[in-house]
Design an enzyme around this catalytic site. Structure first.
Site, PDB file in Angstrom:
ATOM      1  N   ILE A   1       0.856  -1.190   0.000  1.00 35.04           N
ATOM      2  CA  ILE A   1       0.000   0.000   0.000  1.00 35.04           C
ATOM      3  C   ILE A   1       0.892   1.239   0.000  1.00 35.04           C
ATOM      4  O   ILE A   1       1.039   1.931   1.008  1.00 35.04           O
ATOM      5  CB  ILE A   1      -0.966   0.012   1.213  1.00 35.04           C
ATOM      6  CG1 ILE A   1      -1.709  -1.312   1.342  1.00 35.04           C
ATOM      7  CG2 ILE A   1      -1.959   1.164   1.078  1.00 35.04           C
ATOM      8  CD1 ILE A   1      -2.575  -1.428   2.593  1.00 35.04           C
ATOM      9  N   PRO A   2       1.532   1.513  -1.145  1.00 32.14           N
ATOM     10  CA  PRO A   2       2.341   2.731  -1.225  1.00 32.14           C
ATOM     11  C   PRO A   2       1.439   3.946  -1.009  1.00 32.14           C
ATOM     12  O   PRO A   2       0.292   3.954  -1.475  1.00 32.14           O
ATOM     13  CB  PRO A   2       2.890   2.717  -2.651  1.00 32.14           C
ATOM     14  CG  PRO A   2       2.616   1.357  -3.189  1.00 32.14           C
ATOM     15  CD  PRO A   2       1.497   0.786  -2.399  1.00 32.14           C
ATOM     16  N   HIS A   3       1.936   4.936  -0.293  1.00 30.68           N
ATOM     17  CA  HIS A   3       1.091   6.100  -0.030  1.00 30.68           C
ATOM     18  C   HIS A   3       1.924   7.350   0.193  1.00 30.68           C
ATOM     19  O   HIS A   3       3.095   7.279   0.527  1.00 30.68           O
ATOM     20  CB  HIS A   3       0.166   5.856   1.162  1.00 30.68           C
ATOM     21  CG  HIS A   3       0.890   5.445   2.405  1.00 30.68           C
ATOM     22  ND1 HIS A   3       1.279   4.134   2.640  1.00 30.68           N
ATOM     23  CD2 HIS A   3       1.304   6.151   3.474  1.00 30.68           C
ATOM     24  CE1 HIS A   3       1.887   4.077   3.813  1.00 30.68           C
ATOM     25  NE2 HIS A   3       1.925   5.284   4.330  1.00 30.68           N
ATOM     26  N   SER A   4       1.239   8.485  -0.024  1.00 29.33           N
ATOM     27  CA  SER A   4       1.902   9.769   0.118  1.00 29.33           C
ATOM     28  C   SER A   4       0.866  10.842   0.405  1.00 29.33           C
ATOM     29  O   SER A   4      -0.274  10.748  -0.036  1.00 29.33           O
ATOM     30  CB  SER A   4       2.642  10.096  -1.177  1.00 29.33           C
ATOM     31  OG  SER A   4       3.259  11.356  -1.093  1.00 29.33           O
TER      32      SER A   4
END
Length: 149
Positions: A65-68
């Site tokens: 779950i890549p997030h920014s």
């Protein structure tokens, strides 16, 4: 937050060719940049890479779950990509990843960010959901499955 409120068909790819962590993050960034007019794909990629340097967003069992957090945007944006083969992603269980659900949320929405991450993690922690996602053969099928889940 319901995943249907985050995800759109044009940000969903099934069985994408993936050969590296960076390649997958690049694909995610390009799709997200089409939805986030205030950021370029390169800026989004750099944000994701910076986040990955803190610790991997690979949560295990083939899921990441890549997030920014993004400045100058009001709506969260999600990107869902499954890959044709699993990619080394430095996940916490050291297993390669083939399901990527990326999130880009407004900078000032910390609580919403945490709730959204929890919702995504909960959805994919269900073994049946993950199995069904992996069985999808088209982006449309994948989108409908997750958006209705």
């Amino acid at each position: 937050m319901k995943l249907a409120n985050l995800l759109s068909p044009d940000c969903t790819i099934c069985a994408a060719p993936g050969n590296s962590k960076k390649n997958i993050l690049e694909q995610i960034s390009v799709l997200a940049a089409n939805k986030i007019s205030t950021s370029s794909a390169k800026e989004l990629l750099n944000d994701l890479i910076d986040r990955e340097k803190l610790s991997s967003t690979g949560i295990g069992k083939g899921i990441a779950i890549p997030h920014s957090k993004i400045d100058n945007t009001e709506q969260p944006v999600a990107v869902l990509i499954t890959t044709d083969k699993a990619v080394d992603f430095d996940a916490i269980d050291n297993k390669p990843v083939d399901i990527f659900f990326a999130l880009f949320v407004p900078e000032d929405s910390c609580q919403q960010h945490l709730e959204t991450l929890a919702s995504v993690a909960k959805y994919f922690s269900d073994k049946d959901n993950s199995k069904n996602v992996r069985r999808c053969t088209s982006a449309d099928q994948l989108y409908r499955l997750v958006a209705n889940g």
